[in-house]
Design a protein around this motif. Structure first.
Motif, PDB file in Angstrom:
ATOM      1  N   ALA A 132      -0.911  23.888   6.765  1.00  0.00           N
ATOM      2  CA  ALA A 132      -0.766  22.374   6.895  1.00  0.00           C
ATOM      3  C   ALA A 132      -1.105  21.879   8.142  1.00  0.00           C
ATOM      4  N   VAL A 133      -2.179  21.085   8.270  1.00  0.00           N
ATOM      5  CA  VAL A 133      -2.226  20.558   9.613  1.00  0.00           C
ATOM      6  C   VAL A 133      -2.576  19.187   9.923  1.00  0.00           C
ATOM      7  N   GLY A 134      -2.489  18.328  11.005  1.00  0.00           N
ATOM      8  CA  GLY A 134      -2.796  17.324  11.095  1.00  0.00           C
ATOM      9  C   GLY A 134      -4.305  16.795  11.450  1.00  0.00           C
ATOM     10  N   LEU A 192       6.689  17.308  16.611  1.00  0.00           N
ATOM     11  CA  LEU A 192       5.140  16.950  16.757  1.00  0.00           C
ATOM     12  C   LEU A 192       4.843  16.523  18.114  1.00  0.00           C
ATOM     13  N   GLU A 193       3.591  16.199  18.093  1.00  0.00           N
ATOM     14  CA  GLU A 193       2.808  15.904  19.570  1.00  0.00           C
ATOM     15  C   GLU A 193       3.068  14.368  19.795  1.00  0.00           C
ATOM     16  N   ASN A 237      -1.622  14.774   7.231  1.00  0.00           N
ATOM     17  CA  ASN A 237      -1.612  13.381   7.907  1.00  0.00           C
ATOM     18  C   ASN A 237      -2.436  13.434   8.848  1.00  0.00           C
ATOM     19  N   VAL A 242      -4.802  19.767  14.479  1.00  0.00           N
ATOM     20  CA  VAL A 242      -3.537  20.377  14.970  1.00  0.00           C
ATOM     21  C   VAL A 242      -2.568  20.896  14.049  1.00  0.00           C
ATOM     22  N   GLY A 243      -2.319  22.156  14.320  1.00  0.00           N
ATOM     23  CA  GLY A 243      -1.075  22.878  13.325  1.00  0.00           C
ATOM     24  C   GLY A 243      -0.269  23.608  14.425  1.00  0.00           C
ATOM     25  N   MET A 244       0.767  24.442  13.884  1.00  0.00           N
ATOM     26  CA  MET A 244       1.512  25.008  14.426  1.00  0.00           C
ATOM     27  C   MET A 244       1.542  26.641  14.102  1.00  0.00           C
TER      28      MET A 244
HETATM   29  N1  HPA Z   1       0.940  18.481  14.219  1.00  0.00           N
HETATM   30  C1  HPA Z   1       1.170  19.685  14.349  1.00  0.00           C
HETATM   31  N2  HPA Z   1       1.543  20.387  13.060  1.00  0.00           N
HETATM   32  C2  HPA Z   1       1.409  19.714  11.955  1.00  0.00           C
HETATM   33  C3  HPA Z   1       0.809  18.437  11.545  1.00  0.00           C
HETATM   34  C4  HPA Z   1       0.682  17.774  12.991  1.00  0.00           C
HETATM   35  O1  HPA Z   1       0.364  16.671  12.980  1.00  0.00           O
HETATM   36  N3  HPA Z   1       0.740  18.351  10.364  1.00  0.00           N
HETATM   37  C5  HPA Z   1       1.033  19.473   9.833  1.00  0.00           C
HETATM   38  N4  HPA Z   1       1.375  20.351  10.637  1.00  0.00           N
END
Ligand code: HPA
Length: 248
Positions: free
Chosen positions: A86-88, A166-167, A209, A183-185
């Motif tokens: 999952a990422v932004g 989050l950032e 997101n 962006v993800g982790m």
């Molecule tokens: N930032 C970092 N990791 C994430 C995000 C994000 O906006 N959404 C899902 N994982």
């Protein structure tokens, strides 16, 4: 057809089939993986699943035992791993609910156990990583996504942050200047460890997101996630179904 393993993150429990699933508790010389490894068959193929954040989703990104997860799959003879992350979305085309198949990574993480080449009593190994995902597995994902007409971007740069916070908006602006689309982790050190282990690895990123400060309507990240995870995972499910049945 060869086996494939999925390392699934947030929302990825939706990917498990309804039918017969075996659950195996394994351990490795690097400790325990995130949870029991699940296994089922799709036609001739064996499919394995590691819940990256644990069966209950309780392991934060910086505490995942990435080495044990990769080592467990290597010990089980897996040749292909697809990381579901999952990422932004940073770039405009990475909208919540869509998929991106990143072909590059920028690593902003720190102090994670990030290598198998940690010994001091043998020659130093510098693994090549100019292309951080397997070109073959990435191509396979791209071809199937096109065939299925999914809402999917075929390439992109995944910036991996330490989390779990989050950032800031300024951090996202900097990441964009660096060239990050997402962006993800969790893609690092996972991708590098798979390369060190000699296992083909590719990423299917699910945009859940807009990155911090980028939502057009100012919606909060958690509200956006609630709305987009299910739709994104449905697309991942279709993609994985097709990949599992394709020659790789
Ligand atoms: N930032 C970092 N990791 C994430 C995000 C994000 O906006 N959404 C899902 N994982």
């Amino acid at each position: 057809m060869s086996d494939i393993a999925i390392i699934g993150g947030t929302g990825a429990m939706d990917l498990l089939p309804a039918g017969d699933i075996d659950s195996m508790v394994v351990t490795t010389c690097y400790g325990d993986p995130s949870g029991p490894i699940l296994e089922w068959s799709v036609g001739e193929s064996r499919c394995l699943f590691v819940p990256r954040h644990g069966p209950q989703g309780t392991i934060p990104p910086h505490r995942v035992n990435y080495r044990a997860n990769i080592q467990a799959l290597r010990d089980m003879g897996v040749g292909n791993i697809i990381g579901i992350n999952a990422v932004g979305g940073i770039c405009l085309s990475a909208k919540p609910g869509s998929l991106v198949l990143p072909d590059q990574i920028i690593d902003y993480t720190w102090s994670r156990e990030h290598t198998f080449f940690d010994q001091v009593d043998r020659p130093v190994t510098h693994m090549e990583f100019d292309l951080p995902v397997s070109a073959r597995l990435h191509r396979c994902l791209v071809e199937q996504a096109i065939e299925l007409k999914l809402d999917c971007r075929p390439s992109g740069v995944y910036g991996v942050t330490q989390g779990p916070r989050l950032e800031t908006a300024a951090e996202i602006d900097r990441m964009e200047r660096d060239g990050c689309d997402l962006v993800g982790m969790t893609a690092m050190p996972e991708a590098a460890l798979a390369r060190e282990a000699g296992v083909a690895y590719a990423i299917c990123a699910v945009v859940v997101n807009y990155a911090a400060g980028r939502a057009p309507d100012g919606a909060g990240i958690h509200d956006q996630m609630k709305q987009s995870v299910r739709h994104g995972m449905k697309q991942v499910n279709r993609l994985l179904g097709a990949v599992l049945q394709s020659p790789r």
